[in-house]
Design a protein around this motif. Sequence first.
Motif, PDB file in Angstrom:
ATOM      1  N   ILE A  25      45.625  34.080  28.557  1.00 46.85           N
ATOM      2  CA  ILE A  25      46.492  34.781  29.431  1.00 46.85           C
ATOM      3  C   ILE A  25      46.386  36.301  29.413  1.00 46.85           C
ATOM      4  O   ILE A  25      46.447  36.996  30.165  1.00 46.85           O
ATOM      5  CB  ILE A  25      47.941  34.362  29.036  1.00 46.85           C
ATOM      6  N   ALA A  26      46.111  36.783  28.204  1.00 43.63           N
ATOM      7  CA  ALA A  26      45.876  38.318  28.098  1.00 43.63           C
ATOM      8  C   ALA A  26      44.785  38.732  28.812  1.00 43.63           C
ATOM      9  O   ALA A  26      44.643  39.661  29.491  1.00 43.63           O
ATOM     10  CB  ALA A  26      45.737  38.703  26.489  1.00 43.63           C
ATOM     11  N   GLU A  27      43.724  37.959  28.895  1.00 49.39           N
ATOM     12  CA  GLU A  27      42.369  38.142  29.554  1.00 49.39           C
ATOM     13  C   GLU A  27      42.585  38.392  30.773  1.00 49.39           C
ATOM     14  O   GLU A  27      42.252  39.196  31.702  1.00 49.39           O
ATOM     15  CB  GLU A  27      41.201  37.457  29.299  1.00 49.39           C
ATOM     16  N   GLU A  28      43.450  37.158  31.550  1.00 51.04           N
ATOM     17  CA  GLU A  28      43.502  37.307  32.825  1.00 51.04           C
ATOM     18  C   GLU A  28      44.487  38.431  33.248  1.00 51.04           C
ATOM     19  O   GLU A  28      44.212  38.695  34.276  1.00 51.04           O
ATOM     20  CB  GLU A  28      44.195  35.829  33.244  1.00 51.04           C
ATOM     21  N   GLU A  29      45.447  38.621  32.470  1.00 49.56           N
ATOM     22  CA  GLU A  29      46.548  39.683  32.916  1.00 49.56           C
ATOM     23  C   GLU A  29      45.551  40.907  33.152  1.00 49.56           C
ATOM     24  O   GLU A  29      46.016  42.007  33.508  1.00 49.56           O
ATOM     25  CB  GLU A  29      47.564  39.798  31.771  1.00 49.56           C
ATOM     26  N   ARG A  30      44.751  41.235  31.748  1.00 52.20           N
ATOM     27  CA  ARG A  30      43.921  42.667  32.079  1.00 52.20           C
ATOM     28  C   ARG A  30      43.079  42.568  33.229  1.00 52.20           C
ATOM     29  O   ARG A  30      42.894  43.624  34.069  1.00 52.20           O
ATOM     30  CB  ARG A  30      42.922  42.590  30.628  1.00 52.20           C
ATOM     31  N   ARG A  31      42.529  41.451  33.532  1.00 55.44           N
ATOM     32  CA  ARG A  31      41.621  41.303  34.946  1.00 55.44           C
ATOM     33  C   ARG A  31      42.246  41.732  36.065  1.00 55.44           C
ATOM     34  O   ARG A  31      42.069  42.509  36.956  1.00 55.44           O
ATOM     35  CB  ARG A  31      40.865  39.952  35.093  1.00 55.44           C
ATOM     36  N   GLU A  32      43.567  41.058  36.125  1.00 55.65           N
ATOM     37  CA  GLU A  32      44.470  41.180  37.271  1.00 55.65           C
ATOM     38  C   GLU A  32      44.895  42.714  37.472  1.00 55.65           C
ATOM     39  O   GLU A  32      45.032  43.410  38.314  1.00 55.65           O
ATOM     40  CB  GLU A  32      45.814  40.482  37.129  1.00 55.65           C
ATOM     41  N   ALA A  33      45.155  43.494  36.006  1.00 55.07           N
ATOM     42  CA  ALA A  33      45.618  44.978  36.048  1.00 55.07           C
ATOM     43  C   ALA A  33      44.339  45.725  36.600  1.00 55.07           C
ATOM     44  O   ALA A  33      44.539  46.537  37.439  1.00 55.07           O
ATOM     45  CB  ALA A  33      45.898  45.457  34.851  1.00 55.07           C
ATOM     46  N   ASP A  54      47.014  31.801  24.735  1.00 60.59           N
ATOM     47  CA  ASP A  54      47.576  33.232  24.674  1.00 60.59           C
ATOM     48  C   ASP A  54      46.450  34.369  24.906  1.00 60.59           C
ATOM     49  O   ASP A  54      46.689  35.226  25.728  1.00 60.59           O
ATOM     50  CB  ASP A  54      48.541  33.632  23.577  1.00 60.59           C
ATOM     51  N   ARG A  89      44.247  45.347  40.535  1.00 64.32           N
ATOM     52  CA  ARG A  89      44.991  45.976  41.058  1.00 64.32           C
ATOM     53  C   ARG A  89      44.859  47.630  41.039  1.00 64.32           C
ATOM     54  O   ARG A  89      45.023  48.113  41.909  1.00 64.32           O
ATOM     55  CB  ARG A  89      46.457  45.955  40.218  1.00 64.32           C
TER      56      ARG A  89
END
Length: 118
Positions: A35-43, A32, A46
């Motif tokens: 996943i949170a770190e990857e979502e932050r990087r992706e945001a 988890d 973008r």
Amino acid sequence: MNESRPLTRIDMLRFARRVVEQQANRQLALIDRWIAEEERREAERRQGEERRPPEPERLIQYGLNRRNVDAVHAGGCCAARKSGRCRPATRGEVIDALRQQVPACPHCRPDTTLGILD
């Protein structure tokens, strides 16, 4: 447990289940976090793309001394990106440079897109 009686098979199985459950919970928490770190990087990626200024339509390439004009390029020219000595230019600046015999890039041909042919 009570030390007076020996462990039964069911006691050992329950203990094994608790161990596996704790390990699984730890691993799920780790995943988890990943996943949170990857979502932050992706945001962030973008957001960086959205904030990036638009690519210039025309570029002027300067010489090594940063004074002489070496060539003119269209905005998306790969040769201009490789040189690293280009600056954005207006349509008028590029036309003036072409009229002063500054060569047009043979890859992107900005003189053709501007309608100025030799």
